[in-house]
Scaffold this motif. Structure first.
Motif, PDB file in Angstrom:
ATOM      1  N   SER A 162       4.037  -0.422   8.855  1.00 14.22           N
ATOM      2  CA  SER A 162       3.278   0.056   7.686  1.00 14.22           C
ATOM      3  C   SER A 162       3.698   1.474   7.328  1.00 14.22           C
ATOM      4  CB  SER A 162       1.777   0.017   7.972  1.00 14.22           C
ATOM      5  OG  SER A 162       1.392  -1.289   8.338  1.00 14.22           O
ATOM      6  N   HIS A 163       3.843   2.284   8.342  1.00 13.41           N
ATOM      7  CA  HIS A 163       4.302   3.658   8.164  1.00 13.41           C
ATOM      8  C   HIS A 163       5.591   3.690   7.345  1.00 13.41           C
ATOM      9  CE1 HIS A 163       5.294   7.740  10.063  1.00 13.41           C
ATOM     10  NE2 HIS A 163       6.352   7.421   9.362  1.00 13.41           N
ATOM     11  N   LEU A 164       6.559   2.855   7.734  1.00 12.76           N
ATOM     12  CA  LEU A 164       7.855   2.882   7.065  1.00 12.76           C
ATOM     13  C   LEU A 164       7.830   2.211   5.702  1.00 12.76           C
ATOM     14  CD1 LEU A 164      10.454   2.218   9.858  1.00 12.76           C
ATOM     15  CD2 LEU A 164      10.168   4.281   8.491  1.00 12.76           C
ATOM     16  N   ALA A 165       7.080   1.127   5.593  1.00 12.67           N
ATOM     17  CA  ALA A 165       7.110   0.357   4.343  1.00 12.67           C
ATOM     18  C   ALA A 165       6.392   1.085   3.216  1.00 12.67           C
ATOM     19  CB  ALA A 165       6.483  -1.016   4.560  1.00 12.67           C
ATOM     20  N   TYR A 166       5.316   1.798   3.556  1.00 15.13           N
ATOM     21  CA  TYR A 166       4.494   2.388   2.495  1.00 15.13           C
ATOM     22  C   TYR A 166       4.484   3.913   2.519  1.00 15.13           C
ATOM     23  CZ  TYR A 166       2.443  -2.279   3.299  1.00 15.13           C
ATOM     24  OH  TYR A 166       2.240  -3.607   3.521  1.00 15.13           O
ATOM     25  N   SER A 167       5.143   4.525   3.523  1.00 15.48           N
ATOM     26  CA  SER A 167       5.030   5.986   3.707  1.00 15.48           C
ATOM     27  C   SER A 167       3.568   6.413   3.829  1.00 15.48           C
ATOM     28  CB  SER A 167       5.678   6.747   2.544  1.00 15.48           C
ATOM     29  OG  SER A 167       7.061   6.697   2.649  1.00 15.48           O
ATOM     30  N   ILE A 168       2.809   5.626   4.545  1.00 15.94           N
ATOM     31  CA  ILE A 168       1.394   5.931   4.737  1.00 15.94           C
ATOM     32  C   ILE A 168       1.141   6.067   6.236  1.00 15.94           C
ATOM     33  CG2 ILE A 168      -0.961   5.001   4.546  1.00 15.94           C
ATOM     34  CD1 ILE A 168      -0.004   3.426   2.136  1.00 15.94           C
ATOM     35  N   PRO A 169       0.463   7.130   6.652  1.00 13.85           N
ATOM     36  CA  PRO A 169       0.139   7.234   8.077  1.00 13.85           C
ATOM     37  C   PRO A 169      -1.024   6.308   8.418  1.00 13.85           C
ATOM     38  CG  PRO A 169      -0.710   9.138   6.881  1.00 13.85           C
ATOM     39  CD  PRO A 169      -0.068   8.249   5.859  1.00 13.85           C
ATOM     40  N   GLY A 220      18.651  14.569  11.252  1.00 11.98           N
ATOM     41  CA  GLY A 220      17.300  14.980  10.850  1.00 11.98           C
ATOM     42  C   GLY A 220      17.017  14.742   9.381  1.00 11.98           C
ATOM     43  N   ASN A 221      18.077  14.478   8.591  1.00 20.88           N
ATOM     44  CA  ASN A 221      17.875  14.299   7.144  1.00 20.88           C
ATOM     45  C   ASN A 221      17.236  12.964   6.777  1.00 20.88           C
ATOM     46  OD1 ASN A 221      19.121  16.700   6.853  1.00 20.88           O
ATOM     47  ND2 ASN A 221      20.714  16.006   5.442  1.00 20.88           N
ATOM     48  N   HIS A 222      17.355  11.986   7.657  1.00 23.45           N
ATOM     49  CA  HIS A 222      16.912  10.638   7.295  1.00 23.45           C
ATOM     50  C   HIS A 222      15.507  10.336   7.786  1.00 23.45           C
ATOM     51  CE1 HIS A 222      20.842   9.481   5.780  1.00 23.45           C
ATOM     52  NE2 HIS A 222      21.347  10.150   6.785  1.00 23.45           N
ATOM     53  N   ILE A 223      14.867  11.355   8.340  1.00 18.83           N
ATOM     54  CA  ILE A 223      13.551  11.085   8.914  1.00 18.83           C
ATOM     55  C   ILE A 223      12.497  10.929   7.818  1.00 18.83           C
ATOM     56  CG2 ILE A 223      11.671  12.231  10.171  1.00 18.83           C
ATOM     57  CD1 ILE A 223      13.744  13.004  12.249  1.00 18.83           C
ATOM     58  N   PHE A 224      11.776   9.850   7.916  1.00 20.54           N
ATOM     59  CA  PHE A 224      10.709   9.567   6.962  1.00 20.54           C
ATOM     60  C   PHE A 224       9.378  10.062   7.491  1.00 20.54           C
ATOM     61  CE2 PHE A 224      13.773   7.034   5.136  1.00 20.54           C
ATOM     62  CZ  PHE A 224      13.353   6.694   3.867  1.00 20.54           C
ATOM     63  N   LEU A 225       8.793  10.986   6.801  1.00 18.00           N
ATOM     64  CA  LEU A 225       7.437  11.373   7.182  1.00 18.00           C
ATOM     65  C   LEU A 225       6.487  10.779   6.155  1.00 18.00           C
ATOM     66  CD1 LEU A 225       8.076  15.039   8.254  1.00 18.00           C
ATOM     67  CD2 LEU A 225       7.464  13.124   9.704  1.00 18.00           C
ATOM     68  N   PRO A 226       5.336  10.343   6.608  1.00 19.88           N
ATOM     69  CA  PRO A 226       4.391   9.738   5.671  1.00 19.88           C
ATOM     70  C   PRO A 226       4.029  10.725   4.567  1.00 19.88           C
ATOM     71  CG  PRO A 226       3.383  10.150   7.802  1.00 19.88           C
ATOM     72  CD  PRO A 226       4.836  10.371   7.973  1.00 19.88           C
ATOM     73  N   LYS A 227       4.116  10.244   3.334  1.00 18.18           N
ATOM     74  CA  LYS A 227       3.929  11.155   2.206  1.00 18.18           C
ATOM     75  C   LYS A 227       2.565  11.016   1.551  1.00 18.18           C
ATOM     76  CE  LYS A 227       8.768  11.755   1.052  1.00 18.18           C
ATOM     77  NZ  LYS A 227       9.525  10.506   1.275  1.00 18.18           N
ATOM     78  N   ARG A 228       1.989   9.809   1.650  1.00 22.74           N
ATOM     79  CA  ARG A 228       0.742   9.611   0.925  1.00 22.74           C
ATOM     80  C   ARG A 228      -0.381   9.335   1.914  1.00 22.74           C
ATOM     81  NH1 ARG A 228       1.552   4.397  -2.587  1.00 22.74           N
ATOM     82  NH2 ARG A 228       2.657   3.449  -0.840  1.00 22.74           N
ATOM     83  N   GLU A 229      -1.531   9.847   1.611  1.00 22.66           N
ATOM     84  CA  GLU A 229      -2.711   9.437   2.364  1.00 22.66           C
ATOM     85  C   GLU A 229      -3.303   8.247   1.624  1.00 22.66           C
ATOM     86  OE1 GLU A 229      -4.264  10.469   5.158  1.00 22.66           O
ATOM     87  OE2 GLU A 229      -2.752  11.989   5.596  1.00 22.66           O
ATOM     88  N   MET A 230      -3.904   7.332   2.315  1.00 22.66           N
ATOM     89  CA  MET A 230      -4.524   6.197   1.648  1.00 22.66           C
ATOM     90  C   MET A 230      -5.696   5.719   2.475  1.00 22.66           C
ATOM     91  SD  MET A 230      -2.720   2.747   0.288  1.00 22.66           S
ATOM     92  CE  MET A 230      -1.716   3.485  -0.987  1.00 22.66           C
ATOM     93  N   HIS A 231      -6.794   5.403   1.811  1.00 22.91           N
ATOM     94  CA  HIS A 231      -7.930   4.963   2.606  1.00 22.91           C
ATOM     95  C   HIS A 231      -7.808   3.477   2.942  1.00 22.91           C
ATOM     96  CE1 HIS A 231      -9.860   2.952  -0.785  1.00 22.91           C
ATOM     97  NE2 HIS A 231      -9.441   3.972  -1.511  1.00 22.91           N
ATOM     98  N   THR A 232      -8.500   3.108   3.995  1.00 31.42           N
ATOM     99  CA  THR A 232      -8.484   1.740   4.465  1.00 31.42           C
ATOM    100  C   THR A 232      -9.366   0.883   3.555  1.00 31.42           C
ATOM    101  OG1 THR A 232      -8.162   2.536   6.681  1.00 31.42           O
ATOM    102  CG2 THR A 232      -8.998   0.300   6.468  1.00 31.42           C
ATOM    103  N   ARG A 233      -8.886  -0.307   3.251  1.00 35.05           N
ATOM    104  CA  ARG A 233      -9.652  -1.148   2.339  1.00 35.05           C
ATOM    105  C   ARG A 233     -11.015  -1.494   2.932  1.00 35.05           C
ATOM    106  NH1 ARG A 233      -7.343  -6.788   0.728  1.00 35.05           N
ATOM    107  NH2 ARG A 233      -5.462  -5.531   0.796  1.00 35.05           N
TER     108      ARG A 233
END
Lengths: 428, 428
Positions: free
Chosen positions: A210-217, A327-340
Motif C-alpha cells: 500500500s505504501h508503494l502503490a499509493y504513496s500513503i503511510p 538514494g534518489n529512487h527512494i519513495f517516501l509517502p507523500k500523502r496522508e489519508m484517513h482510513t475508510r
C-alpha cells in the motif's frame, strides 16, 4: 568503479541462495555491472555449522561490527530476520553510508518509513523487493512499470503457508489441523504458525504494498486482520457449491479519499485468476485506472526465488552507485489519508447457517434479509442427514457492511437458527 | 533539466491514451521527474479528424520533418505502426540524437537489433515495453527483475485476438468463423485477421521476448508457426474431456545450447495458470533456473494498458536523461545460438481420430503406437451417433517429435483410420 564489496547479515536459506547465485552467475553479473563483486563478510551465529555452498570460512564472523563497521564494505544485505537487532544493524549501516538490501517484511512494515528516510538522508539506497511475495517482482513493478497509472486496488495472496493449507483443505479434503501439520512437515509453516495463520504476515506485506502503490503511510494497526483458523472444510465445500474458492487475501483499496486495508478469508469466484493460485504460490492482482487488471504470480518464498529478488536489488544498487544516484529512487509517502470508516465499506457476503428443518424456517431468513434491505444473489439448501436441520448457504448482493453485520446479529438470534457464520465475497 | 519535449508519431488509439495520461497525470509525473513534460508536435494523417482528447490543433502536423527534425524535441514516441516508414523515421530520430519509444512489435521483431545498435551508437535510449503484451510489464521484468537468474523457457499467450476466439469457442460453443466475427465486431480482430490467426503476430512477440530473455538474436524465420484456423469446436471438446484447454501459445526454450521458438495451438492442463487466461487477456509464464515459475497476466492491448507501458518507458528515458546515462541500458544480443534440430524436440501429443467401428480397430492403433515405442497416457473413445465410426482421443507420453510424426503418418494410412489430426501438449 572497479569493485563492489558486500557484507551479508544472516546465512540461512535465502543467504545460501544469494551466495549460490553470486558464485554461479558471477561472470554474467560482472559483465553486466562492469565491476567485480566481492562477498567480503558474512555475519553468522555459528561459524562451524556445515554450509550448503562453498564459502571461505575466514569470511564468516560472529561479530556484527566486523561487517557493519568495515569501511571497505559498500552494500549490506540483511537476511537475518527479526525486528530489533535488524533495525539497529541497518540503521548503523546507513549511518556508515552503506547501501542496504533487506528481505525483512516484519521490519519494513513496522519501521520502513523511518529507515527509508534515514537512507535518503545519507544518500543511500534501501531496497526490499524480497520482502513481499518472494520471487514475484511486485515492488519494482509498482514503482517503475505502473508509475504513470493510478492504482485503485490490490488483492494479494501473499502468504504461502495459509494458501498451502487452504489448497490442501480444498483439494484433498484435509481438516485445518491436518493441513497445518502437512505444511509444517514440508517446511511451509513454522513450528509456531501464529503470525501466518492469524493473518499478521499477510497484513505486513499489504502495508508495504500500500505504501508503494499509493504513496500513503499505512500503519499495521490500521489493517483489519482475520486469520484462517476458523475456516472449516465445510465452509470450503459449501462455498464451492455456489461457485467460489476460499482464499486468505489481503485487500487494499483507495476510494473517495480514504484507504481500506484488510486481511481476511474471502470467497473468490472460481473463474477469478486468483482462485487458481494453488499451494505455496503467491499472486498480487492489481487494478489500475488506465491499465485495468493485471496479475503477478509466482513462488512466495524459498531459497532461489527470494535470492533472485535480492539480486535484482543488488544490481539496482550497483547501477545507482556507478551513476552516482544512490538514494534518489527512494519513495517516501507523500500523502496522508484517513482510513475508510467501516460504515462506508460495501461488499457481498457469504452466510453459512444451520437452521431447524421445520415449515417456514427458511422464509424467516429471507423475510429478515428483505426487511433489512439486503437482497440475495445465490442460495443453497440441503438437509443435514440424521438431524432435523438444514444446511443453508447464501451469497448476498453488494451491501453495506455495518447494515449486514447488524442483520447477521439479528438473524443469529432467530429461534430457527442453530448457528451461523459469514465471510466476505470478492467480485469477479 | 527543466523541460523535456516530446514528439508523437501517430495519434490513433494508443496515441490518444498517451495524451490522456500526459494530461491527466501531469502533476504527478512532473513531481516525479522534476521537470516539465511538453508534448510539442504530433504527426497525424489528417489534422481535421475529431479527437477524443483535448489538444491544441496547432500542435498537429502532417509533415514528419516538423517532428523529426525539430532540435527542441528530445523524445520521439512512435505509435504509427507499419514497418518501412516507422523504420525510416526512427532511424532519422536516432541520428538526430533523439530518444525513441515505440510500441511497434512488427518493426522490433524484424529490425530491433539494427535499431538498438543505432541507438547505442548515438547514446540514445530505445525502449519498447508496449510492443509485447500491451499493459503487462514483461520486458522490464526480464531485463531488471530477473536479471540475476537464467531463464530456461517462456510460454506466452501473447495474441489477444486468437485467445478471444478460442475462449468463445470453448465457453460459448461458437464455431471458429462465428468467434472470429464476434472478435471483429468488438474490435479485437482486424478486417484482415491473417497475421493474428496464422500466428505471425504471436511469433513476432516471441522473437522480442527471446532476444531479451536469453540475449540471443532470434530471426522471425527461425520460428515455427502454426495458427488456429484448423482448430475446431470438436478439438476443444475432446481436449476438454481429457482435462486440457487449447490455447495458441508461443513457446521459447533454451536447452543444451540450442534454442527452439514455436507458436502453435497447444493443449494446456486445465490446472495450469495459463489455462485460465481468458478472452483478450495475455499472460507470459516464465521458467527461471533459480526463480522457478512466475506468470505475468493482464490486458494485451487497448488504449489505457498500452499507454501505461509507453509512459513507463517515458519515465525511464527522462530518468536516464537526467542522469546522463541514455543508451547505457540497451541490451544487444551477446550470444549466437543455433536452432534446435527438430529431431531433438520432445513433447507429449494429443491425437484425435475417427476410426471405423469394427472389431479390432482400436487395437490396431494401440499396437502401432507400441511398435513405434510411443506410450500412451490418456485415452478416450466414444461412438459417433449414426455412423459406423468412433471418435478417439489420445494423449501420448513425452516422445520424440520426429518419431511421433513418422508414426502419425503411418497411422493415418491404416485402413481403419478415417481421419486424424494432432496437437502438441504442454506439461503442467
Amino acid at each position: 568503479m572497479e569493485k563492489v564489496s558486500i557484507g551479508l547479515l544472516g546465512f540461512g536459506t535465502v543467504g545460501t541462495g544469494v551466495v549460490r547465485l553470486l558464485t554461479k552467475e558471477r561472470e554474467r553479473l560482472e559483465a553486466r555491472t562492469g565491476c567485480t563483486i566481492q562477498l567480503k563478510k558474512v555475519l553468522v551465529r555459528n561459524k562451524n555449522r556445515p554450509r550448503k555452498v562453498l564459502i571461505d570460512n575466514r569470511n564468516l564472523t560472529t561479530n556484527a561490527a566486523e561487517v557493519l563497521d568495515d569501511p571497505e564494505i559498500d552494500i549490506i544485505i540483511e537476511l537475518m530476520g527479526g525486528i530489533d537487532e535488524a533495525y539497529r544493524y541497518i540503521l548503523r549501516a546507513l549511518n556508515h553510508k552503506k547501501h542496504v538490501i533487506t528481505a525483512n517484511k516484519d521490519l519494513m512494515a513496522s519501521y520502513g518509513d523511518e529507515l527509508l528516510m534515514e537512507a535518503k538522508k545519507n544518500h543511500c539506497d534501501l531496497y526490499y523487493e524480497a520482502s513481499v511475495a518472494g520471487g514475484i517482482p511486485i515492488l519494482r513493478t509498482l514503482t517503475d512499470s505502473l508509475a504513470a497509472d493510478r492504482i485503485q486496488k490490490m488483492i494479494g495472496i501473499v502468504n504461502g503457508t495459509t494458501n498451502y493449507i487452504l489448497s490442501k483443505m480444498s483439494h484433498e479434503g484435509l481438516s485445518y489441523e491436518k493441513a497445518l501439520s502437512s505444511a509444517q512437515a514440508l517446511g511451509f509453516a513454522e513450528a509456531d504458525p501464529t503470525s501466518d495463520v492469524e493473518g499478521l504476515d499477510a497484513a505486513r506485506k499489504m502495508v508495504i504494498l500500500s505504501h508503494l502503490a499509493y504513496s500513503i503511510p499505512v500503519k499495521l494497526d490500521d489493517v483489519k486482520i482475520t486469520g484462517i483458523t476458523d475456516v472449516t472444510r465445510e465452509d470450503i465445500i459449501y462455498a464451492g457449491k455456489l461457485g467460489y474458492t476460499i482464499k486468505l487475501v489481503g485487500i487494499s483499496e483507495v476510494n473517495n479519499g480514504a484507504i481500506d486495508v484488510r486481511v481476511e478469508p474471502t470467497l473468490l469466484p472460481d473463474g477469478h485468476p486468483l482462485a487458481s493460485v494453488e499451494n505455496e504460490n503467491n499472486a498480487i492482482y492489481v487494478y489500475g485506472t488506465a491499465l485495468g487488471e493485471t496479475m503477478y504470480y509466482g513462488p512466495g518464498a524459498g531459497e532461489g526465488p527470494t535470492a533472485v529478488s535480492v539480486m535484482s536489488d543488488l544490481l539496482s544498487v550497483i547501477r545507482n552507485m556507478a551513476l552516482g544516484v544512490t538514494g534518489n529512487h527512494i519513495f517516501l509517502p507523500k500523502r496522508e489519508m484517513h482510513t475508510r470508516k467501516e460504515s462506508l465499506v460495501e461488499s457481498q457476503f457469504f452466510v453459512r447457517l444451520h437452521i431447524k428443518d421445520e415449515p417456514g424456517s427458511f422464509s424467516r431468513l429471507t423475510d429478515l434479509f428483505k426487511e433489512q434491505g439486503i437482497s440475495l444473489e445465490k442460495l443453497y439448501q440441503e438437509p443435514i442427514t440424521g438431524q432435523d436441520a438444514a444446511e443453508v448457504s447464501i451469497v448476498t448482493h453488494r451491501t453495506n457492511k455495518v447494515l449486514f453485520e447488524k442483520s447477521f446479529e439479528i438473524m443469529k438470534k432467530l429461534d430457527v437458527v442453530l448457528n451461523a457464520k459469514y465471510f466476505r465475497v470478492e467480485r469477479g
